[in-house]
Scaffold this motif. Structure first.
Motif, PDB file in Angstrom:
ATOM      1  N   LEU A   1       0.854  -1.184   0.000  1.00 36.61           N
ATOM      2  CA  LEU A   1       0.000   0.000   0.000  1.00 36.61           C
ATOM      3  C   LEU A   1       0.892   1.236   0.000  1.00 36.61           C
ATOM      4  O   LEU A   1       1.932   1.256   0.636  1.00 36.61           O
ATOM      5  N   GLY A   2       0.493   2.263  -0.706  1.00 38.61           N
ATOM      6  CA  GLY A   2       1.259   3.499  -0.734  1.00 38.61           C
ATOM      7  C   GLY A   2       0.837   4.412   0.403  1.00 38.61           C
ATOM      8  O   GLY A   2      -0.321   4.803   0.489  1.00 38.61           O
ATOM      9  N   GLU A   3       1.763   4.735   1.284  1.00 33.39           N
ATOM     10  CA  GLU A   3       1.469   5.643   2.389  1.00 33.39           C
ATOM     11  C   GLU A   3       1.810   7.066   1.950  1.00 33.39           C
ATOM     12  O   GLU A   3       2.796   7.301   1.263  1.00 33.39           O
ATOM     13  N   PHE A   4       0.986   8.017   2.371  1.00 35.00           N
ATOM     14  CA  PHE A   4       1.114   9.373   1.882  1.00 35.00           C
ATOM     15  C   PHE A   4       0.807  10.377   2.977  1.00 35.00           C
ATOM     16  O   PHE A   4      -0.109  10.182   3.768  1.00 35.00           O
ATOM     17  N   ILE A   5       1.608  11.447   3.025  1.00 41.35           N
ATOM     18  CA  ILE A   5       1.399  12.549   3.966  1.00 41.35           C
ATOM     19  C   ILE A   5       1.330  13.846   3.171  1.00 41.35           C
ATOM     20  O   ILE A   5       2.123  14.070   2.262  1.00 41.35           O
ATOM     21  N   PHE A   6       0.386  14.704   3.529  1.00 44.39           N
ATOM     22  CA  PHE A   6       0.244  16.018   2.923  1.00 44.39           C
ATOM     23  C   PHE A   6       0.353  17.044   4.030  1.00 44.39           C
ATOM     24  O   PHE A   6      -0.367  16.972   5.023  1.00 44.39           O
ATOM     25  N   GLY A   7       1.291  17.968   3.876  1.00 42.43           N
ATOM     26  CA  GLY A   7       1.468  18.983   4.910  1.00 42.43           C
ATOM     27  C   GLY A   7       1.798  20.325   4.294  1.00 42.43           C
ATOM     28  O   GLY A   7       1.945  20.461   3.084  1.00 42.43           O
ATOM     29  N   GLY A   8       1.931  21.321   5.147  1.00 40.45           N
ATOM     30  CA  GLY A   8       2.250  22.655   4.680  1.00 40.45           C
ATOM     31  C   GLY A   8       2.998  23.452   5.723  1.00 40.45           C
ATOM     32  O   GLY A   8       3.027  23.097   6.897  1.00 40.45           O
ATOM     33  N   ILE A   9       3.616  24.526   5.282  1.00 35.49           N
ATOM     34  CA  ILE A   9       4.340  25.447   6.154  1.00 35.49           C
ATOM     35  C   ILE A   9       3.443  26.639   6.431  1.00 35.49           C
ATOM     36  O   ILE A   9       2.912  27.253   5.495  1.00 35.49           O
TER      37      ILE A   9
END
Length: 79
Positions: A70-78
Motif C-alpha cells: 500500500l502506498g502511504e502518503f502525507i500532505f502537509g504545509g508550512i
C-alpha cells in the motif's frame, strides 16, 4: 527542517512504502509547530487523496504496489 527549504504557504507531498519512516514523518510534522499536517493515509491508491499529482509513481513504488503493498502518503504545509 521543512521551513528552511519552503516558503510560508509551501506544501509537502511525501510518499513512502516504509511504515517506520511514515510514522516518524507524521510525528515530526506534529512536533514542529510551523508545519501543519493537513492529511495522511496508509493507502493512497484507495483514498480521496489520490489525484493527478499524487498518482505519479517511481519505479520502486510501482513494483511495491504490484507486489501488494500500500502506498502511504502525507500532505502537509508550512504556516
Amino acid at each position: 527542517m521543512y521551513q528552511q527549504i519552503l516558503s510560508p504557504g509551501g506544501r509537502i507531498y511525501f510518499k513512502t512504502d516504509n511504515d517506520q519512516l511514515f510514522e516518524w514523518a507524521i510525528e515530526s510534522f506534529i512536533q514542529n509547530p510551523e508545519v501543519k499536517l493537513l492529511n495522511h493515509t496508509h493507502d493512497l491508491y484507495n483514498s480521496h487523496l489520490l489525484n493527478e499529482l499524487t498518482a505519479i509513481k517511481t519505479t520502486y513504488e510501482a513494483a511495491y504496489i504490484a507486489a501488494g503493498g500500500l502506498g502511504e502518503f502525507i500532505f502537509g504545509g508550512i504556516s
